[in-house]
Design a protein around this motif. Sequence first.
Motif, mmCIF file in Angstrom:
data_model
loop_
_atom_site.group_PDB
_atom_site.id
_atom_site.type_symbol
_atom_site.label_atom_id
_atom_site.label_comp_id
_atom_site.label_asym_id
_atom_site.label_seq_id
_atom_site.Cartn_x
_atom_site.Cartn_y
_atom_site.Cartn_z
ATOM 1 N N UNK A 159 0.849 -1.182 0.000
ATOM 2 C CA UNK A 159 0.000 0.000 0.000
ATOM 3 C C UNK A 159 0.890 1.240 0.000
ATOM 4 N N UNK A 160 0.624 2.130 -0.957
ATOM 5 C CA UNK A 160 1.375 3.384 -1.060
ATOM 6 C C UNK A 160 0.422 4.539 -0.736
ATOM 7 N N UNK A 161 0.880 5.401 0.119
ATOM 8 C CA UNK A 161 0.094 6.591 0.459
ATOM 9 C C UNK A 161 0.383 7.703 -0.537
ATOM 10 N N UNK A 162 -0.675 8.339 -0.938
ATOM 11 C CA UNK A 162 -0.522 9.447 -1.883
ATOM 12 C C UNK A 162 -0.081 10.715 -1.146
ATOM 13 N N UNK A 163 0.957 11.375 -1.686
ATOM 14 C CA UNK A 163 1.486 12.615 -1.094
ATOM 15 C C UNK A 163 1.123 13.821 -1.927
ATOM 16 N N UNK A 164 2.048 14.763 -2.060
ATOM 17 C CA UNK A 164 1.773 16.009 -2.779
ATOM 18 C C UNK A 164 1.683 15.794 -4.287
ATOM 19 N N UNK A 165 0.992 16.713 -4.970
ATOM 20 C CA UNK A 165 0.875 16.711 -6.427
ATOM 21 C C UNK A 165 1.286 18.077 -6.962
ATOM 22 N N UNK A 166 1.635 18.109 -8.242
ATOM 23 C CA UNK A 166 2.021 19.380 -8.885
ATOM 24 C C UNK A 166 1.659 19.317 -10.360
ATOM 25 N N UNK A 167 1.397 20.488 -10.949
ATOM 26 C CA UNK A 167 1.007 20.575 -12.349
ATOM 27 C C UNK A 167 1.592 21.858 -12.919
#
Length: 307
Positions: A159-167
């Motif tokens: 299981x991988x936890x979702x962290x920050x995103x960027x665009x």
Amino acid sequence: MSFGQGGPQSQWDPWTPQSQQSQSQQSQQPQSQQPWNSGSSDNSPDWAALAEASEARAKRRRLFFIGGGALATVAIAGAVAVAVVSANGSDQASDGGSSQLPTTAEIPSATATEPSFAPTSAPPPLDPKDFVSSVKKDKAPLSPDLLFPGTQLTMGETVYKKGPTADTRTCGSAVQGTLPKVLDANKCTRLIRVTYTNGDTAVTVGVAVFDTEAQAAKAKKDADKKSIVRSLSGGGVKSFCTGAVCRSTTNSYGRYAYFTVAGFTGAKDVTEKSTGVFRAGDDLAEFAFRQIRRRGEAQASAAAEAG
């Protein structure tokens, strides 16, 4: 063939007057024949001889009737055999006469032309890749949360936890090494990033968007070992891969090129024994590919329903 003993049928019959013969005629018969009287002088009939003659005639009739019955039996058997052969010689039985048989025009011909039908085929299924290979067909909305939805990702048992995103629309600003030049040369229009973590392992996925499949494929080809996407930290994710050795991957699908950089949070280097880091990088690269393909599948399905 003999039918019994006795003289010729012209012999005298005491019950028929016209059959009387003279004694002189009787005396002229051969000596070997049985006389019709016992030689008595009173000319009375010989009843014993008459009885023998009657029995001889009856015997002839019995033989005739037996022989005729045998011939009749043979004739009946022959007729039955002919009837059986005639019945077996026909494939089908008919209750009517020959006048009820179908005419030649009504009987199907073995050489008649078989009916022909125009070939039909279902339209070929729409290829999902076609809808993510050109900006002209790839019209669905695009954002980090649409491409990488949810708050965590499960791959197998991990299981991988979702962290920050960027665009960003400035692709070169989100990459390092030789990758900025590669993206700019192939006219990258957008770069989306997201980070996932599992324990002290962190992976940043970067998806570069191009107008055509050819541009994305060229960017993949031009990338080298120094073409690396910048790691994305923050939001509870510690900095990683800023000064330590990390592992990176490069691939493309349709008009998208996707990159990963995986390592340990902190300053720990990745080595060949860091199997967890290698697995994490592969899992996130596989997930990026699936999400891009699902994007194409969704648009292909919508186009098929629209007709």
